[in-house]
Design a protein around this motif. Structure first.
Motif, PDB file in Angstrom:
ATOM      1  N   SER A   1       4.970  -8.382 -14.764  1.00 45.38           N
ATOM      2  CA  SER A   1       4.433  -9.579 -13.802  1.00 45.38           C
ATOM      3  C   SER A   1       3.569  -8.972 -12.453  1.00 45.38           C
ATOM      4  O   SER A   1       2.968  -9.756 -11.720  1.00 45.38           O
ATOM      5  N   LYS A   2       3.610  -7.448 -12.206  1.00 39.09           N
ATOM      6  CA  LYS A   2       3.010  -6.954 -11.084  1.00 39.09           C
ATOM      7  C   LYS A   2       1.931  -6.169 -11.359  1.00 39.09           C
ATOM      8  O   LYS A   2       1.478  -5.995 -12.576  1.00 39.09           O
ATOM      9  N   LYS A   3       0.779  -6.226 -10.443  1.00 42.17           N
ATOM     10  CA  LYS A   3      -0.384  -5.679 -10.676  1.00 42.17           C
ATOM     11  C   LYS A   3      -0.485  -4.276  -9.934  1.00 42.17           C
ATOM     12  O   LYS A   3       0.034  -4.174  -8.948  1.00 42.17           O
ATOM     13  N   ALA A   4      -1.336  -3.369 -10.379  1.00 41.20           N
ATOM     14  CA  ALA A   4      -1.514  -2.104  -9.483  1.00 41.20           C
ATOM     15  C   ALA A   4      -3.114  -1.854  -9.404  1.00 41.20           C
ATOM     16  O   ALA A   4      -4.064  -2.214 -10.132  1.00 41.20           O
ATOM     17  N   ILE A   5      -3.510  -1.083  -8.278  1.00 38.64           N
ATOM     18  CA  ILE A   5      -4.681  -0.455  -8.146  1.00 38.64           C
ATOM     19  C   ILE A   5      -4.369   0.774  -7.888  1.00 38.64           C
ATOM     20  O   ILE A   5      -3.659   1.335  -7.161  1.00 38.64           O
ATOM     21  N   PHE A   6      -5.307   1.784  -8.220  1.00 36.84           N
ATOM     22  CA  PHE A   6      -5.285   3.221  -7.971  1.00 36.84           C
ATOM     23  C   PHE A   6      -6.518   3.596  -7.102  1.00 36.84           C
ATOM     24  O   PHE A   6      -7.662   3.365  -7.490  1.00 36.84           O
TER      25      PHE A   6
ATOM     26  N   THR B   1       2.894  -1.434   4.156  1.00 35.86           N
ATOM     27  CA  THR B   1       2.709   0.010   3.714  1.00 35.86           C
ATOM     28  C   THR B   1       4.055   1.074   3.470  1.00 35.86           C
ATOM     29  O   THR B   1       4.961   0.759   4.297  1.00 35.86           O
ATOM     30  N   PHE B   2       4.221   1.627   2.432  1.00 35.34           N
ATOM     31  CA  PHE B   2       5.164   2.534   2.089  1.00 35.34           C
ATOM     32  C   PHE B   2       4.416   4.039   2.198  1.00 35.34           C
ATOM     33  O   PHE B   2       3.871   4.280   1.230  1.00 35.34           O
ATOM     34  N   ASP B   3       4.596   4.800   3.273  1.00 39.70           N
ATOM     35  CA  ASP B   3       4.056   5.919   3.578  1.00 39.70           C
ATOM     36  C   ASP B   3       4.996   6.970   2.973  1.00 39.70           C
ATOM     37  O   ASP B   3       6.279   7.168   3.576  1.00 39.70           O
ATOM     38  N   VAL B   4       4.800   7.652   1.769  1.00 37.50           N
ATOM     39  CA  VAL B   4       5.623   8.471   1.216  1.00 37.50           C
ATOM     40  C   VAL B   4       6.192   9.713   1.740  1.00 37.50           C
ATOM     41  O   VAL B   4       6.987  10.469   1.711  1.00 37.50           O
ATOM     42  N   PHE B   5       5.140  10.085   3.010  1.00 38.71           N
ATOM     43  CA  PHE B   5       5.534  11.411   3.682  1.00 38.71           C
ATOM     44  C   PHE B   5       6.238  10.945   4.907  1.00 38.71           C
ATOM     45  O   PHE B   5       6.862  11.785   5.538  1.00 38.71           O
ATOM     46  N   ALA B   6       6.213   9.815   5.401  1.00 36.03           N
ATOM     47  CA  ALA B   6       6.806   9.340   6.471  1.00 36.03           C
ATOM     48  C   ALA B   6       8.177   9.043   6.298  1.00 36.03           C
ATOM     49  O   ALA B   6       9.072   8.867   7.173  1.00 36.03           O
ATOM     50  N   GLU B   7       8.662   8.196   4.979  1.00 33.48           N
ATOM     51  CA  GLU B   7       9.883   7.792   4.868  1.00 33.48           C
ATOM     52  C   GLU B   7      10.788   9.099   4.609  1.00 33.48           C
ATOM     53  O   GLU B   7      10.544  10.066   4.014  1.00 33.48           O
ATOM     54  N   ASP B   8      12.032   8.844   4.713  1.00 39.48           N
ATOM     55  CA  ASP B   8      13.056   9.736   4.345  1.00 39.48           C
ATOM     56  C   ASP B   8      13.195   9.729   3.023  1.00 39.48           C
ATOM     57  O   ASP B   8      13.850   8.686   2.175  1.00 39.48           O
ATOM     58  N   MET B   9      12.853  10.834   2.149  1.00 33.76           N
ATOM     59  CA  MET B   9      13.089  10.817   0.531  1.00 33.76           C
ATOM     60  C   MET B   9      13.318  12.015  -0.028  1.00 33.76           C
ATOM     61  O   MET B   9      12.421  12.950  -0.271  1.00 33.76           O
ATOM     62  N   PRO B  10      14.564  12.343   0.014  1.00 35.84           N
ATOM     63  CA  PRO B  10      15.078  13.636  -0.621  1.00 35.84           C
ATOM     64  C   PRO B  10      14.913  13.789  -2.077  1.00 35.84           C
ATOM     65  O   PRO B  10      14.601  12.537  -2.586  1.00 35.84           O
TER      66      PRO B  10
ATOM     67  N   LEU C   1       0.882  -1.252   0.010  1.00 39.38           N
ATOM     68  CA  LEU C   1      -0.041  -0.094   0.211  1.00 39.38           C
ATOM     69  C   LEU C   1       0.749   1.404   0.036  1.00 39.38           C
ATOM     70  O   LEU C   1       1.527   1.811   0.828  1.00 39.38           O
ATOM     71  N   VAL C   2       0.963   1.909  -1.114  1.00 38.38           N
ATOM     72  CA  VAL C   2       1.657   3.376  -0.998  1.00 38.38           C
ATOM     73  C   VAL C   2       0.857   4.476  -0.586  1.00 38.38           C
ATOM     74  O   VAL C   2      -0.169   4.656  -1.597  1.00 38.38           O
ATOM     75  N   LYS C   3       0.989   4.928   0.464  1.00 36.56           N
ATOM     76  CA  LYS C   3       0.216   6.096   0.973  1.00 36.56           C
ATOM     77  C   LYS C   3       0.551   7.364   0.701  1.00 36.56           C
ATOM     78  O   LYS C   3       1.875   7.670   0.879  1.00 36.56           O
TER      79      LYS C   3
ATOM     80  N   VAL D   1      -0.870  -0.975  -4.366  1.00 35.91           N
ATOM     81  CA  VAL D   1      -2.220  -0.261  -4.390  1.00 35.91           C
ATOM     82  C   VAL D   1      -1.727   1.335  -3.958  1.00 35.91           C
ATOM     83  O   VAL D   1      -1.007   1.572  -2.830  1.00 35.91           O
ATOM     84  N   PHE D   2      -2.024   2.114  -4.863  1.00 34.95           N
ATOM     85  CA  PHE D   2      -1.574   3.714  -4.823  1.00 34.95           C
ATOM     86  C   PHE D   2      -3.007   4.499  -4.266  1.00 34.95           C
ATOM     87  O   PHE D   2      -3.983   4.304  -4.850  1.00 34.95           O
ATOM     88  N   ALA D   3      -2.605   4.928  -3.217  1.00 34.27           N
ATOM     89  CA  ALA D   3      -3.856   5.846  -2.466  1.00 34.27           C
ATOM     90  C   ALA D   3      -3.355   7.416  -2.703  1.00 34.27           C
ATOM     91  O   ALA D   3      -2.336   7.508  -1.832  1.00 34.27           O
ATOM     92  N   PHE D   4      -3.855   8.276  -3.490  1.00 32.89           N
ATOM     93  CA  PHE D   4      -3.296   9.517  -3.638  1.00 32.89           C
ATOM     94  C   PHE D   4      -4.588  10.644  -4.159  1.00 32.89           C
ATOM     95  O   PHE D   4      -5.520  10.123  -4.525  1.00 32.89           O
ATOM     96  N   PRO D   5      -4.271  11.681  -3.839  1.00 33.36           N
ATOM     97  CA  PRO D   5      -5.144  12.946  -4.014  1.00 33.36           C
ATOM     98  C   PRO D   5      -4.550  13.300  -5.473  1.00 33.36           C
ATOM     99  O   PRO D   5      -3.460  13.433  -5.822  1.00 33.36           O
TER     100      PRO D   5
END
Length: 210
Positions: free
Chosen positions: A130-135, A36-45, A5-7, A88-92
């Motif tokens: 080989s991977k699947k995605a949900i938006f 879950t990979f929370d893109v706001f919580a991770e250290d992401m320069p 889950l990419v939050k 699964v990408f959950a995004f605004p």
């Protein structure tokens, strides 16, 4: 089945519809291994010249501590994506596009030899087929109309990159839109959309159980 889950919204669910969508999907997902990979919580320069300098120093074997931090951040995103069967990408929609933190995640995994390559004819070849995605996408205005659709650069962008360049099969999409444009109907719009999110999670759970 492993589901990532990419939050991509750090606003609380009380204020943000895409955060509600993330929570609803996670709550109704059963029988799978979830991370879950929370893109706001991770250290992401941000991706830029510092990264290119680090790539060069990595080849020379002269990495600095900052180089190691940058390359570790990028590798963590790639490892999370590599380990997943379904993402699964959950995004605004923010200012007609995706949040900068989600863009950074895409920048980290958008790598020749990893998510795509070029063949001898110079044609792009997706490598994540080989991977699947949900938006799961939320937007306060209405962008599904023919007049507004060309301005919508969040879901369209994710389709083009994840489904196109990377080659992941997009197996489901849920969009909640118009709740800010029609505040009197907002509660009903959001409730209906969250039922669709729940159904998407239950459908994936059924697939995993087969």
């Amino acid at each position: 089945m492993k589901v990532l889950l990419v939050k991509a919204n750090n606003r609380p669910a009380s204020d943000a519809v895409s955060s509600k969508m993330y929570e609803a999907f996670a709550a109704n997902l059963k029988g799978v291994e979830v991370s879950t990979f929370d893109v706001f919580a991770e250290d992401m320069p941000y991706f830029g010249q510092d990264f290119f300098d680090a790539f060069g120093r990595a080849q020379a074997g002269t990495l600095t501590d900052e180089d190691k931090r940058l390359l570790a951040a990028k590798q963590k995103a790639m490892d999370a994506l590599s380990a997943a069967d379904v993402v699964v990408f959950a995004f605004p929609l923010w200012n007609l596009t995706i949040p900068a933190a989600l863009q950074t995640f895409i920048d980290y995994v958008y790598q020749a030899g990893y998510s795509f390559k070029y063949n001898e004819q110079g044609q792009l070849v997706p490598l994540l087929t080989s991977k699947k995605a949900i938006f799961l996408n939320a937007r306060g205005g209405v962008y599904s109309s023919p007049e507004a659709a060309p301005m919508e650069m969040s879901l369209n962008y994710m389709r083009n990159v994840v489904g196109g360049v990377f080659g992941m099969e997009v197996i489901d999409e849920v969009v909640i839109e118009g709740h800010n444009a029609a505040p009197a109907q907002a509660e009903a719009i959001i409730a209906e959309g969250l039922e669709k999110v729940k159904a998407a999670a239950e459908k994936l759970s059924l697939v995993a159980a087969q």
